[in-house]
Design an enzyme around this catalytic site. Structure first.
Site, PDB file in Angstrom:
ATOM      1  N   ILE A 162      -6.756   9.282   9.832  1.00  0.00           N
ATOM      2  CA  ILE A 162      -5.462   9.613   8.806  1.00  0.00           C
ATOM      3  C   ILE A 162      -6.185  10.299   7.769  1.00  0.00           C
ATOM      4  O   ILE A 162      -6.434   9.279   7.382  1.00  0.00           O
ATOM      5  CB  ILE A 162      -4.435   8.609   8.776  1.00  0.00           C
ATOM      6  CG1 ILE A 162      -4.186   8.135   9.930  1.00  0.00           C
ATOM      7  CG2 ILE A 162      -3.530   9.318   8.714  1.00  0.00           C
ATOM      8  CD1 ILE A 162      -3.580   8.966  11.099  1.00  0.00           C
ATOM      9  N   TYR A 197     -15.401  -3.794   8.245  1.00  0.00           N
ATOM     10  CA  TYR A 197     -13.960  -3.419   8.080  1.00  0.00           C
ATOM     11  C   TYR A 197     -13.313  -3.941   9.733  1.00  0.00           C
ATOM     12  O   TYR A 197     -12.197  -4.329   9.839  1.00  0.00           O
ATOM     13  CB  TYR A 197     -14.090  -1.784   8.028  1.00  0.00           C
ATOM     14  CG  TYR A 197     -12.641  -1.360   8.489  1.00  0.00           C
ATOM     15  CD1 TYR A 197     -11.339  -1.390   7.480  1.00  0.00           C
ATOM     16  CD2 TYR A 197     -11.981   0.059   8.916  1.00  0.00           C
ATOM     17  CE1 TYR A 197     -10.025  -0.314   7.576  1.00  0.00           C
ATOM     18  CE2 TYR A 197     -11.029   0.567   9.268  1.00  0.00           C
ATOM     19  CZ  TYR A 197      -9.752   0.180   8.207  1.00  0.00           C
ATOM     20  OH  TYR A 197      -8.984   0.546   9.326  1.00  0.00           O
ATOM     21  N   ASN A 250       1.060  -2.924   5.027  1.00  0.00           N
ATOM     22  CA  ASN A 250      -0.102  -1.551   5.722  1.00  0.00           C
ATOM     23  C   ASN A 250      -1.899  -1.492   4.957  1.00  0.00           C
ATOM     24  O   ASN A 250      -2.418  -1.226   4.852  1.00  0.00           O
ATOM     25  CB  ASN A 250       1.326  -0.147   5.218  1.00  0.00           C
ATOM     26  CG  ASN A 250       0.092   0.774   5.031  1.00  0.00           C
ATOM     27  OD1 ASN A 250      -0.519   1.631   5.947  1.00  0.00           O
ATOM     28  ND2 ASN A 250      -0.338   0.866   3.519  1.00  0.00           N
ATOM     29  N   SER A 254      -6.964  -1.212  12.991  1.00  0.00           N
ATOM     30  CA  SER A 254      -6.844  -0.081  12.862  1.00  0.00           C
ATOM     31  C   SER A 254      -7.507   0.170  14.427  1.00  0.00           C
ATOM     32  O   SER A 254      -7.232  -0.417  15.256  1.00  0.00           O
ATOM     33  CB  SER A 254      -8.410   0.362  12.292  1.00  0.00           C
ATOM     34  OG  SER A 254      -9.117   1.446  12.749  1.00  0.00           O
ATOM     35  N   GLY A 304       0.638  -1.107  -0.391  1.00  0.00           N
ATOM     36  CA  GLY A 304      -0.269  -0.097  -0.481  1.00  0.00           C
ATOM     37  C   GLY A 304       0.493   0.983  -0.094  1.00  0.00           C
ATOM     38  O   GLY A 304       0.592   2.268   0.384  1.00  0.00           O
ATOM     39  N   ALA A 305       2.056   1.290  -0.835  1.00  0.00           N
ATOM     40  CA  ALA A 305       3.084   2.958  -0.355  1.00  0.00           C
ATOM     41  C   ALA A 305       2.282   3.496  -1.708  1.00  0.00           C
ATOM     42  O   ALA A 305       3.373   4.822  -2.135  1.00  0.00           O
ATOM     43  CB  ALA A 305       4.442   1.871  -0.635  1.00  0.00           C
ATOM     44  N   ALA A 327     -14.990  -6.424  12.024  1.00  0.00           N
ATOM     45  CA  ALA A 327     -14.301  -8.036  11.880  1.00  0.00           C
ATOM     46  C   ALA A 327     -12.460  -8.114  11.151  1.00  0.00           C
ATOM     47  O   ALA A 327     -12.111  -8.771  11.899  1.00  0.00           O
ATOM     48  CB  ALA A 327     -15.695  -8.489  11.333  1.00  0.00           C
ATOM     49  N   SER A 328     -12.274  -7.770  10.008  1.00  0.00           N
ATOM     50  CA  SER A 328     -11.441  -7.630   9.232  1.00  0.00           C
ATOM     51  C   SER A 328      -9.881  -7.322  10.182  1.00  0.00           C
ATOM     52  O   SER A 328      -9.216  -8.227  10.166  1.00  0.00           O
ATOM     53  CB  SER A 328     -10.985  -7.345   7.886  1.00  0.00           C
ATOM     54  OG  SER A 328     -10.857  -6.090   8.227  1.00  0.00           O
ATOM     55  N   LYS A 329     -10.288  -5.840  10.936  1.00  0.00           N
ATOM     56  CA  LYS A 329      -9.062  -5.424  11.540  1.00  0.00           C
ATOM     57  C   LYS A 329      -9.018  -5.918  12.556  1.00  0.00           C
ATOM     58  O   LYS A 329      -7.497  -6.026  13.521  1.00  0.00           O
ATOM     59  CB  LYS A 329      -9.579  -3.738  11.397  1.00  0.00           C
ATOM     60  CG  LYS A 329      -8.608  -3.328  10.202  1.00  0.00           C
ATOM     61  CD  LYS A 329      -7.859  -3.259   9.272  1.00  0.00           C
ATOM     62  CE  LYS A 329      -7.463  -2.899   8.542  1.00  0.00           C
ATOM     63  NZ  LYS A 329      -5.736  -2.662   7.796  1.00  0.00           N
TER      64      LYS A 329
HETATM   65  N1  LIG Z   1      -7.132   6.704   7.256  1.00  0.00           N
HETATM   66  C1  LIG Z   1      -7.404   6.359   8.207  1.00  0.00           C
HETATM   67  O1  LIG Z   1      -8.017   7.322   8.649  1.00  0.00           O
HETATM   68  C2  LIG Z   1      -6.614   4.689   8.714  1.00  0.00           C
HETATM   69  C3  LIG Z   1      -7.007   4.101  10.113  1.00  0.00           C
HETATM   70  C4  LIG Z   1      -7.096   3.357  10.806  1.00  0.00           C
HETATM   71  C5  LIG Z   1      -6.257   2.596  10.143  1.00  0.00           C
HETATM   72  N2  LIG Z   1      -6.275   3.114   8.406  1.00  0.00           N
HETATM   73  C6  LIG Z   1      -5.202   1.710   7.845  1.00  0.00           C
HETATM   74  O2  LIG Z   1      -3.985   1.735   7.124  1.00  0.00           O
HETATM   75  C7  LIG Z   1      -3.731   1.879   6.287  1.00  0.00           C
HETATM   76  C8  LIG Z   1      -3.580   2.715   4.954  1.00  0.00           C
HETATM   77  O3  LIG Z   1      -4.540   2.925   4.576  1.00  0.00           O
HETATM   78  P1  LIG Z   1      -4.577   4.701   3.853  1.00  0.00           P
HETATM   79  O4  LIG Z   1      -5.644   5.183   4.838  1.00  0.00           O
HETATM   80  O5  LIG Z   1      -3.560   5.410   4.050  1.00  0.00           O
HETATM   81  O6  LIG Z   1      -5.847   4.346   2.618  1.00  0.00           O
HETATM   82  P2  LIG Z   1      -5.032   4.653   1.376  1.00  0.00           P
HETATM   83  O7  LIG Z   1      -4.684   6.365   0.931  1.00  0.00           O
HETATM   84  O8  LIG Z   1      -6.825   4.601   0.368  1.00  0.00           O
HETATM   85  O9  LIG Z   1      -4.290   3.521   1.099  1.00  0.00           O
HETATM   86  C9  LIG Z   1      -4.316   1.895   0.351  1.00  0.00           C
HETATM   87  C10 LIG Z   1      -3.485   1.343  -0.339  1.00  0.00           C
HETATM   88  O10 LIG Z   1      -3.404   0.228  -0.138  1.00  0.00           O
HETATM   89  C11 LIG Z   1      -3.744  -0.784  -0.880  1.00  0.00           C
HETATM   90  N3  LIG Z   1      -4.331  -1.474  -1.855  1.00  0.00           N
HETATM   91  C12 LIG Z   1      -5.465  -1.461  -1.447  1.00  0.00           C
HETATM   92  N4  LIG Z   1      -6.302  -2.684  -1.609  1.00  0.00           N
HETATM   93  C13 LIG Z   1      -4.669  -3.655  -2.627  1.00  0.00           C
HETATM   94  C14 LIG Z   1      -4.483  -4.888  -3.204  1.00  0.00           C
HETATM   95  N5  LIG Z   1      -5.849  -5.358  -3.336  1.00  0.00           N
HETATM   96  N6  LIG Z   1      -3.772  -4.938  -3.841  1.00  0.00           N
HETATM   97  C15 LIG Z   1      -2.605  -4.136  -3.577  1.00  0.00           C
HETATM   98  N7  LIG Z   1      -3.031  -2.813  -2.886  1.00  0.00           N
HETATM   99  C16 LIG Z   1      -3.769  -2.795  -2.249  1.00  0.00           C
HETATM  100  C17 LIG Z   1      -3.865   1.040  -1.988  1.00  0.00           C
HETATM  101  O11 LIG Z   1      -2.403   0.380  -3.329  1.00  0.00           O
HETATM  102  P3  LIG Z   1      -3.089   0.096  -4.948  1.00  0.00           P
HETATM  103  O12 LIG Z   1      -4.962   1.798  -4.586  1.00  0.00           O
HETATM  104  O13 LIG Z   1      -2.224   1.036  -6.370  1.00  0.00           O
HETATM  105  O14 LIG Z   1      -3.646  -0.719  -4.981  1.00  0.00           O
HETATM  106  C18 LIG Z   1      -3.455   1.621  -1.030  1.00  0.00           C
HETATM  107  O15 LIG Z   1      -1.523   2.182  -1.730  1.00  0.00           O
HETATM  108  C19 LIG Z   1      -4.963   0.220   5.577  1.00  0.00           C
HETATM  109  O16 LIG Z   1      -4.631  -0.556   6.154  1.00  0.00           O
HETATM  110  C20 LIG Z   1      -6.357   1.403   6.573  1.00  0.00           C
HETATM  111  O17 LIG Z   1      -6.873   0.132   6.281  1.00  0.00           O
HETATM  112  C21 LIG Z   1      -6.003   3.519   7.465  1.00  0.00           C
END
Ligand SMILES: NC(=O)c1ccc[n+]([C@@H]2O[C@H](COP(=O)([O-])OP(=O)(O)OC[C@H]3O[C@@H](n4cnc5c(N)ncnc54)[C@H](OP(=O)(O)O)[C@@H]3O)[C@@H](O)[C@H]2O)c1
Length: 247
Positions: free
Chosen positions: A180, A147, A83, A134, A11-12, A149-151
């Site tokens: 975030i 979401y 991530n 999360s 998820g970079a 349940a997965s986390k």
């Molecule tokens: N933002 C928040 O408030 C928050 C809070 C708690 C936890 N989190 C967790 O933090 C992590 C990152 O979230 P974020 O907020 O940064 O989200 P984001 O900006 O939507 O980024 C998600 C990343 O995951 C990758 N991804 C998603 N599905 C994928 C797949 N099937 N195969 C490969 N890559 C995949 C995407 O890459 P591609 O699109 O290039 O595939 C993207 O780089 C997640 O696990 C999320 O649950 C986020």
């Protein structure tokens, strides 16, 4: 001998993962950058000499296996940063969307088994595995059946694996971010208190992982409040959650 440390970040291409990529690349790490967005991965690889793009879908076992082969020349992965994730909501509980539930579990939880099978053998003694879960797992939220349940599964996986990897001298870090600002939360239409930027989140993760902490949660003004609410009988949180869910 090459002493440069290597980190693999899933998820970079966006949000927290992209901010982590910038931080680790600037700190001199070789970064194996994962995601499906090949254009973004190439852009990041063009920006940094030491970013290796690795495009694959984490829900596709074949693509994971091919990616493992692609990095077979890299002798070790010092930090495996798991991530990548997706957040989708169950909008009508009575007409429960089983397909959506499966997709969220596949992306956020099931994928981790295949990623660990593929990449964990490359993590040496003294290495680290990081799970970005999360803070949503601290309390049940409306519409978050999939979401959450997965986390919650990610939490258990991380804590259990931490025990079994002790013998291998590999440390595990479980991360509970609050809200975030990323494309993932830009879709939300509810209030998100104490929101941090993805750069702030990445810095907290970078510092905590460097200190080899087993558990990170932030911002504490949100997560400590949630932990306190979780100590009360369920009915207390239920009344707060239902009141704040009313439109
Ligand atoms: N933002 C928040 O408030 C928050 C809070 C708690 C936890 N989190 C967790 O933090 C992590 C990152 O979230 P974020 O907020 O940064 O989200 P984001 O900006 O939507 O980024 C998600 C990343 O995951 C990758 N991804 C998603 N599905 C994928 C797949 N099937 N195969 C490969 N890559 C995949 C995407 O890459 P591609 O699109 O290039 O595939 C993207 O780089 C997640 O696990 C999320 O649950 C986020």
């Amino acid at each position: 001998m090459n002493t440069q440390a290597t980190i693999l970040i899933t998820g970079a291409t966006s949000g927290i993962g992209e901010s982590l990529l910038h931080k680790y690349a600037e700190e001199g790490y070789r970064v194996i950058a994962c995601g499906r967005n090949t254009q973004k991965l190439q852009q990041l690889a063009d920006e940094y000499h030491d970013v290796v793009p690795l495009a694959f879908d984490i829900t596709d076992i074949e693509e994971i296996n091919q990616s493992v082969m692609q990095v077979s020349g890299i002798e070790k992965i010092d930090i495996l940063m798991l991530n990548a994730g997706d957040c989708r909501y169950i909008d009508n509980a009575k007409k429960f969307d089983g397909a959506l539930f499966s997709q969220v579990i596949a992306t956020n939880l099931q994928s981790l088994g295949h990623l660990l099978e593929g990449f964990l053998p490359k993590v040496p003694a003294g290495g680290q595995v990081v799970f970005v879960s999360s803070s949503a797992t601290l309390l049940p939220f409306p519409r978050a059946e999939a979401y959450g349940a997965s986390k919650a599964g990610v939490d258990y996986l991380a804590k259990s694996l931490a025990l079994d990897l002790k013998a291998e001298a590999i440390d595990v870090t479980l991360v509970h971010p609050g809200f975030i600002k990323t494309p993932l939360t830009d879709k939300n239409d509810f209030s998100m208190p104490f929101m941090l930027s993805s750069e702030q989140a990445a810095l907290r993760i970078f510092d905590g992982v460097r200190a080899r902490k087993s558990y990170l949660h932030f911002p504490k003004r949100l997560t400590l409040l949630m932990k306190m609410l979780a100590l009360f009988p369920d009915v207390v949180w239920q009344s707060i959650a239902l009141r704040s869910n009313k439109k």
